[in-house]
Design a protein around this motif. Structure first.
Motif, PDB file in Angstrom:
ATOM      1  N   HIS A 231      74.715  26.843   5.408  1.00 43.14           N
ATOM      2  CA  HIS A 231      75.249  26.046   4.310  1.00 43.14           C
ATOM      3  C   HIS A 231      76.290  25.051   4.796  1.00 43.14           C
ATOM      4  O   HIS A 231      76.957  25.238   5.809  1.00 43.14           O
ATOM      5  CB  HIS A 231      75.880  26.933   3.221  1.00 43.14           C
ATOM      6  CG  HIS A 231      76.579  28.153   3.723  1.00 43.14           C
ATOM      7  ND1 HIS A 231      76.564  29.348   3.049  1.00 43.14           N
ATOM      8  CD2 HIS A 231      77.288  28.390   4.853  1.00 43.14           C
ATOM      9  CE1 HIS A 231      77.250  30.253   3.727  1.00 43.14           C
ATOM     10  NE2 HIS A 231      77.690  29.693   4.816  1.00 43.14           N
TER      11      HIS A 231
ATOM     12  N   CYS B 260      79.392  27.948   8.355  1.00 48.85           N
ATOM     13  CA  CYS B 260      79.613  26.985   7.279  1.00 48.85           C
ATOM     14  C   CYS B 260      80.507  25.837   7.741  1.00 48.85           C
ATOM     15  O   CYS B 260      81.524  26.041   8.404  1.00 48.85           O
ATOM     16  CB  CYS B 260      80.246  27.712   6.105  1.00 48.85           C
ATOM     17  SG  CYS B 260      80.678  26.670   4.727  1.00 48.85           S
TER      18      CYS B 260
ATOM     19  N   THR C 232      68.797  20.894   0.163  1.00 50.81           N
ATOM     20  CA  THR C 232      68.720  20.565   1.584  1.00 50.81           C
ATOM     21  C   THR C 232      68.019  19.220   1.739  1.00 50.81           C
ATOM     22  O   THR C 232      67.049  18.937   1.036  1.00 50.81           O
ATOM     23  CB  THR C 232      67.934  21.646   2.344  1.00 50.81           C
ATOM     24  OG1 THR C 232      68.605  22.894   2.202  1.00 50.81           O
ATOM     25  CG2 THR C 232      67.805  21.305   3.814  1.00 50.81           C
TER      26      THR C 232
ATOM     27  N   ASN D 204      71.882  25.934   1.519  1.00 49.59           N
ATOM     28  CA  ASN D 204      72.283  24.898   0.567  1.00 49.59           C
ATOM     29  C   ASN D 204      73.256  23.895   1.180  1.00 49.59           C
ATOM     30  O   ASN D 204      74.092  24.223   2.007  1.00 49.59           O
ATOM     31  CB  ASN D 204      72.908  25.530  -0.681  1.00 49.59           C
ATOM     32  CG  ASN D 204      74.014  26.509  -0.359  1.00 49.59           C
ATOM     33  OD1 ASN D 204      73.765  27.561   0.218  1.00 49.59           O
ATOM     34  ND2 ASN D 204      75.228  26.162  -0.716  1.00 49.59           N
TER      35      ASN D 204
END
Length: 465
Positions: A366, A383, A333, A349
């Motif tokens: 993410h 996402c 990150t 992530n």
């Protein structure tokens, strides 16, 4: 204690970076991410010494940028330490009747306590000169301090000129002095360059004082590192290792857990709370503050940022931002400058946050970019979400209210506002304001053509290998 605020200082900083193989002046080479001359600036500031003159050489403009609070003079020719101080005659003339410290800009470990205590001795004994010395187990290469029967300094003998008895002396000159300004001005006029190098040595002032019957005192520093400098990259590495180990020990003594010190580098201005664990590969820079009961690392870089209690930061880079308590972020990150993550935020992530405020308990799991945005509480980012903040010319902000759900692969085209409680359907590109508690769908309607793929295969024939 004598008032050091009335004293002044000269910092010798004219050395070039040739032996460092650097295009920068030597004093700008860094120890724990900070130029060496800035360590000296910090020490003088801690002592309350505000009137400082730096003697500069090539690259003077770069040094002045690093220490803009210093006045400065130029040493156009490199003719020794005495010659360097001569360049500051006008500065010294303006401080007649006072005292002046002379320090090396490439000896970063001269600390405030040593400088203060040397000044106390200087004033108590009415000395013309008080030098700082250090005791080394291996003094090879350093000038030896020779004292008389009263304990005063009678001379400094350089390694090349020392006899066997003098070579056994382990007290060495640390290169820092206190002078009576009136005496120093007179002594500078008496310096001669009658040596093999043809240079004016500041150490010759000791002999001038002794010849006049003036007192020369020596204050032996408690920490021999005050004498340490660096002339090449190997020496600079040694300074960094010494400083790194000192910082690790400081934090260990304060209750910080360091499981393995491999790759852990902590700058001097960093604060870490009790029971925080620092894992390998963690680099903490600038004025970073880490709270209690955190886990930082592995492989994390945090610079000029504040991290609250109970945070977990794994394989991240964080710059000039604020994280409140109980935040979990990472791995991979990037939190860029001017971001504020509030309590309970979770960042997963491959997420980048830039110049944004993310309110409590929001999750960005993410593969998402949140830039120039104000995000409310309890928001969920799917996402692949992007706040599209740049139109090629200007940047704009995205505002997202509380309790919103942002579906996967959504683009929020700023400037745009998403009202509280709203739901953004996956795959949407949002360009207009979404009111509270609404569903926004901004994608092409799905079209299904039965049998189309089979007909295409028959038309085109077998696929080429």
């Amino acid at each position: 204690m004598e008032n050091l605020e009335q004293a002044c200082a000269i910092v010798l900083a004219a050395g070039d970076g040739k032996r460092m193989r650097s295009a920068r002046p030597k004093v700008l080479c860094e120890v724990l991410f900070r130029p060496m001359i800035c360590w000296i600036s910090d020490t003088l500031g801690e002592c309350g010494i505000q009137d400082v003159c730096a003697v500069l050489g090539a690259g003077a403009d770069l040094v002045r940028q690093a220490v803009p609070q210093f006045s400065w003079v130029e040493q156009k020719e490199r003719l020794g330490t005495g010659h360097a101080v001569m360049q500051a005659r006008a500065f010294l003339e303006s401080h007649r009747g006072g005292d002046c410290a002379v320090l090396c800009g490439d000896a970063p470990f001269m600390d405030a306590d040593t400088l203060k205590n040397a000044y106390l001795l200087h004033k108590k004994e009415g000395a013309a000169v008080t030098l700082v010395s250090a005791w080394l187990d291996n003094p090879t290469g350093y000038g030896r301090i020779v004292r008389d029967e009263k304990g005063d300094v009678s001379s400094i003998v350089e390694q090349a000129d020392a006899d066997e008895e003098t070579l056994r002396i382990r007290e060495i000159n640390a290169g820092t002095y206190w002078f009576s300004v009136d005496f120093l001005l007179d002594a500078l006029n008496r310096l001669r360059a009658d040596n093999a190098q043809g240079e004016y040595y500041l150490t010759d002032v000791i002999g001038i004082a002794a010849a006049q019957g003036r007192r020369v005192c020596g204050y032996q520093a408690a920490d021999s590192r005050v004498a340490m400098g660096a002339n090449d990259r190997k020496g600079l590495l040694r300074l960094n290792e010494m400083a790194r180990q000192a910082e690790l020990e400081r934090h260990l003594d304060a209750g910080v857990e360091i499981v393995c010190a491999d790759g852990v580098v902590i700058a001097p201005g960093v604060s870490i709370g009790q029971d925080t664990t620092i894992l390998p590969g963690t680099i903490l820079k600038g004025k970073t503050i880490i709270g209690k009961n955190c886990v930082i690392g592995p492989d994390t870089v945090i610079e000029d940022s504040t991290v609250g209690d109970g945070c977990q930061i794994n394989a991240c880079q964080i710059e000039k931002s604020r994280l409140d308590e109980k935040i979990k972020i990472g791995p991979f990150t990037h939190v860029r400058p001017n971001s504020h993550l509030k309590a309970g935020v979770k960042i997963g992530n491959f997420v980048e946050v830039k110049n944004s405020v993310i309110d409590e308990n929001t999750a960005v799991a993410h593969l998402t970019y949140v830039g120039d945005s104000d995000v409310g509480k309890n928001v969920n980012f799917g996402c692949g979400t992007v706040t599209v903040n740049f139109d090629g010319h200007d940047k704009y902000r995205t505002v997202i209210g509380d309790d919103c759900f942002i579906g996967c692969n959504s683009n929020l085209i700023a400037p745009v506002e998403i009202g509280s409680g709203s739901y953004i359907a996956a795959g949407s590109t949002i360009t207009d304001r979404v009111p509270e508690d609404a569903l926004a769908v901004a994608r092409a309607r799905q079209v299904v053509k039965p049998g189309w793929a089979k007909a295409r295969r028959l038309r085109l024939g077998p696929r080429k290998k």
